[in-house]
Design a protein around this motif. Structure first.
Motif, PDB file in Angstrom:
ATOM      1  N   ALA A   1     -13.211   2.302  13.383  1.00 21.89           N
ATOM      2  CA  ALA A   1     -13.670   3.568  12.787  1.00 21.89           C
ATOM      3  C   ALA A   1     -14.792   3.291  11.790  1.00 21.89           C
ATOM      4  O   ALA A   1     -14.896   2.186  11.257  1.00 21.89           O
ATOM      5  CB  ALA A   1     -12.507   4.244  12.069  1.00 21.89           C
TER       6      ALA A   1
ATOM      7  N   VAL B   1     -16.421   3.748   8.061  1.00 24.76           N
ATOM      8  CA  VAL B   1     -15.702   3.612   6.797  1.00 24.76           C
ATOM      9  C   VAL B   1     -15.107   4.946   6.338  1.00 24.76           C
ATOM     10  O   VAL B   1     -14.036   4.986   5.726  1.00 24.76           O
ATOM     11  CB  VAL B   1     -16.609   2.977   5.704  1.00 24.76           C
TER      12      VAL B   1
ATOM     13  N   ASP C   1      -4.821   7.186   5.659  1.00 26.40           N
ATOM     14  CA  ASP C   1      -4.361   6.425   4.488  1.00 26.40           C
ATOM     15  C   ASP C   1      -2.877   6.630   4.177  1.00 26.40           C
ATOM     16  O   ASP C   1      -2.242   5.727   3.636  1.00 26.40           O
ATOM     17  CB  ASP C   1      -5.212   6.785   3.260  1.00 26.40           C
TER      18      ASP C   1
ATOM     19  N   TYR D   1      -7.893  10.638  -1.414  1.00 19.45           N
ATOM     20  CA  TYR D   1      -7.607   9.206  -1.187  1.00 19.45           C
ATOM     21  C   TYR D   1      -6.528   8.726  -2.167  1.00 19.45           C
ATOM     22  O   TYR D   1      -5.559   8.070  -1.773  1.00 19.45           O
ATOM     23  CB  TYR D   1      -8.908   8.425  -1.372  1.00 19.45           C
TER      24      TYR D   1
ATOM     25  N   LYS E   1      -2.781   7.340  -1.430  1.00 20.03           N
ATOM     26  CA  LYS E   1      -2.354   5.995  -1.860  1.00 20.03           C
ATOM     27  C   LYS E   1      -1.144   6.083  -2.799  1.00 20.03           C
ATOM     28  O   LYS E   1      -0.251   5.233  -2.746  1.00 20.03           O
ATOM     29  CB  LYS E   1      -3.515   5.268  -2.542  1.00 20.03           C
TER      30      LYS E   1
ATOM     31  N   MET F   1     -15.997  -1.256   2.710  1.00 25.00           N
ATOM     32  CA  MET F   1     -15.579  -0.091   1.923  1.00 25.00           C
ATOM     33  C   MET F   1     -16.202  -0.093   0.523  1.00 25.00           C
ATOM     34  O   MET F   1     -16.687   0.918   0.045  1.00 25.00           O
ATOM     35  CB  MET F   1     -14.053  -0.060   1.841  1.00 25.00           C
TER      36      MET F   1
HETATM   37  N1  LIG Z   1     -11.819  -3.298  -0.642  1.00 25.97           N
HETATM   38  C1  LIG Z   1     -11.203  -2.937  -1.744  1.00 25.97           C
HETATM   39  O1  LIG Z   1     -11.571  -3.335  -2.870  1.00 25.97           O
HETATM   40  C2  LIG Z   1     -10.004  -2.043  -1.674  1.00 25.97           C
HETATM   41  C3  LIG Z   1      -9.473  -1.519  -2.871  1.00 25.97           C
HETATM   42  C4  LIG Z   1      -8.332  -0.746  -2.827  1.00 25.97           C
HETATM   43  C5  LIG Z   1      -7.716  -0.490  -1.606  1.00 25.97           C
HETATM   44  N2  LIG Z   1      -8.274  -0.983  -0.449  1.00 25.97           N
HETATM   45  C6  LIG Z   1      -7.579  -0.695   0.796  1.00 25.97           C
HETATM   46  O2  LIG Z   1      -7.542  -1.860   1.594  1.00 25.97           O
HETATM   47  C7  LIG Z   1      -7.478  -1.506   2.969  1.00 25.97           C
HETATM   48  C8  LIG Z   1      -8.535  -2.245   3.758  1.00 25.97           C
HETATM   49  O3  LIG Z   1      -9.810  -1.792   3.333  1.00 25.97           O
HETATM   50  P1  LIG Z   1     -11.162  -2.639   3.469  1.00 25.97           P
HETATM   51  O4  LIG Z   1     -11.768  -2.650   2.119  1.00 25.97           O
HETATM   52  O5  LIG Z   1     -10.921  -3.911   4.184  1.00 25.97           O
HETATM   53  O6  LIG Z   1     -12.019  -1.608   4.359  1.00 25.97           O
HETATM   54  P2  LIG Z   1     -12.769  -1.785   5.780  1.00 25.97           P
HETATM   55  O7  LIG Z   1     -13.469  -0.510   6.011  1.00 25.97           O
HETATM   56  O8  LIG Z   1     -13.568  -3.037   5.776  1.00 25.97           O
HETATM   57  O9  LIG Z   1     -11.576  -1.983   6.822  1.00 25.97           O
HETATM   58  C9  LIG Z   1     -10.715  -0.933   7.181  1.00 25.97           C
HETATM   59  C10 LIG Z   1     -10.395  -1.088   8.651  1.00 25.97           C
HETATM   60  O10 LIG Z   1      -9.444  -0.086   9.040  1.00 25.97           O
HETATM   61  C11 LIG Z   1      -9.789   0.346  10.356  1.00 25.97           C
HETATM   62  N3  LIG Z   1      -9.214   1.667  10.638  1.00 25.97           N
HETATM   63  C12 LIG Z   1      -9.600   2.861  10.108  1.00 25.97           C
HETATM   64  N4  LIG Z   1      -8.866   3.862  10.627  1.00 25.97           N
HETATM   65  C13 LIG Z   1      -7.983   3.286  11.496  1.00 25.97           C
HETATM   66  C14 LIG Z   1      -6.962   3.803  12.334  1.00 25.97           C
HETATM   67  N5  LIG Z   1      -6.705   5.131  12.383  1.00 25.97           N
HETATM   68  N6  LIG Z   1      -6.239   2.939  13.106  1.00 25.97           N
HETATM   69  C15 LIG Z   1      -6.507   1.607  13.065  1.00 25.97           C
HETATM   70  N7  LIG Z   1      -7.493   1.064  12.288  1.00 25.97           N
HETATM   71  C16 LIG Z   1      -8.212   1.886  11.510  1.00 25.97           C
HETATM   72  C17 LIG Z   1     -11.305   0.371  10.346  1.00 25.97           C
HETATM   73  O11 LIG Z   1     -11.862   0.365  11.661  1.00 25.97           O
HETATM   74  C18 LIG Z   1     -11.634  -0.905   9.548  1.00 25.97           C
HETATM   75  O12 LIG Z   1     -11.815  -2.022  10.391  1.00 25.97           O
HETATM   76  C19 LIG Z   1      -7.599   0.020   3.005  1.00 25.97           C
HETATM   77  O13 LIG Z   1      -6.323   0.597   3.095  1.00 25.97           O
HETATM   78  C20 LIG Z   1      -8.233   0.352   1.675  1.00 25.97           C
HETATM   79  O14 LIG Z   1      -7.944   1.669   1.262  1.00 25.97           O
HETATM   80  C21 LIG Z   1      -9.396  -1.739  -0.449  1.00 25.97           C
END
Ligand SMILES: NC(=O)c1ccc[n+]([C@@H]2O[C@H](COP(=O)([O-])OP(=O)(O)OC[C@H]3O[C@@H](n4cnc5c(N)ncnc54)[C@H](O)[C@@H]3O)[C@@H](O)[C@H]2O)c1
Length: 302
Positions: A40, A42, A133, A180, A184, A216
């Protein structure tokens, strides 16, 4: 022997970012990994590269991660099911069990981000964010839990672990992320309740609140610069997503007894979030009048 030898794990959203780092380390520690990702964008709209159906005809991100795991001698399969879809969640769990004969770990990591001031938020913004989420955590957990309950009822000793992914946005608040953050915060509550509900089947449930440089954070104004790698590659890269994964491996392992906890993790810091807890109180005999409340509440709640 790796920490997770003989364990079977699902990692959602594992085609890139934090999920990819978790899948690589889980596999390196001996787990058979179902690498799930729908590719997907972001913000959850369409696909990662704008092409219908995912990666523009090229290999999907989950397949690339599987190739990398296999090249390093690990075991993994790709799954492109949508974690927010109820029947796909059932298939995802079945895919793990049918391929590897069991399931021990679910790392719920898939997420989308769509910053919007509340007054500008559309119904579609809200539904997309809450669907992935929050519901995207509930669905795989629901079907994994049913599998583990059946195992426990058949007399098998279950030692399973669910690792959810929350955000400081949902626990401490962040303007522009009310949908969001609400999702969470919902996952944090879901974590505590599942830990209570599933304990007697042998299932532990925890959540991490990570911070790392990913696609993200690259989209958040100002963050890309703040989380950039250090100029000297010999220095510790505090925002490398791989820094978060050892905690996920430990929480997934059989030697971990921790359950019902939410842990912040960034760089070299792991910190415990205290759950919602009752604070000071004011009491009266019988029902309060509005006047009496007006007299005492500023002293209690500021
Ligand atoms: N990066 C940060 O600092 C941070 C901070 C707080 C929370 N998070 C959380 O960590 C998690 C990972 O985020 P990230 O930073 O790696 O983002 P990212 O965008 O790099 O990765 C998220 C992945 O989820 C996949 N995805 C989205 N919808 C989907 C679905 N319906 N089914 C299957 N896959 C799906 C996307 O294709 C993507 O590869 C998320 O839950 C995000 O909210 C990240």
């Amino acid at each position: 022997m790796g920490e997770l030898e003989g364990r079977v794990a699902i990692v959602t959203g594992a085609g890139r970012g934090l999920g990819r780092a978790h899948a690589l380390l889980l596999a390196a520690e001996g787990a058979c990994v179902v690498v799930n990702d729908v590719d997907a964008a972001v913000d959850g709209s369409g696909s990662a590269d704008g092409a219908p159906g995912g990666s523009g005809g090229g290999p999907r991100s989950a397949e690339l991660v599987v190739e990398q795991i296999r090249a390093a001698g690990g075991e993994a399969i790709a799954s492109t099911l949508d974690v927010a879809d109820w029947s796909a969640g059932e298939l995802l769990v079945a895919q793990a069990v049918e391929t590897y004969g069991d399931l021990h770990v679910v790392v719920n990591n898939a997420g989308v981000l769509r910053d919007r001031a509340l007054v500008n938020m559309s119904e579609e913004d809200f539904d997309t964010v809450v669907s992935v989420d929050l519901k995207g955590h509930v669905v795989p957990t629901r079907f994994a839990a049913a599998y583990w309950r059946a195992q426990a009822k058949s007399g098998r000793a279950v030692r399973a672990s669910v690792v959810n992914t929350v955000s400081t946005s949902g626990l401490l608040g962040n303007p522009g992320q009310s949908h969001y953050g609400a999702a969470k915060a919902g996952v944090a509550a879901f974590t505590l309740i599942c830990a209570q509900e599933l304990a007697h089947y042998g299932v532990r449930v925890n959540a991490i609140a990570p911070a790392a440089r990913t696609r993200m954070t690259d989209t958040s104004p100002g963050l890309a610069k703040l989380l950039a790698p250090p100029p000297d590659p010999a220095m510790f890269d505090r925002w490398d997503p791989a820094n978060v994964s050892p905690l996920v491996v430990y929480l997934a392992s059989t030697r971990c007894a921790v359950t019902g906890r939410v842990l912040s993790v960034q760089g070299g810091t792991i910190q415990l979030f205290e759950p919602w807890t009752l604070g000071g109180a004011v009491e009266t005999a019988g029902r309060w009048s509005v006047e009496e409340i007006a007299a005492v509440l500023p002293g209690l709640a500021g």
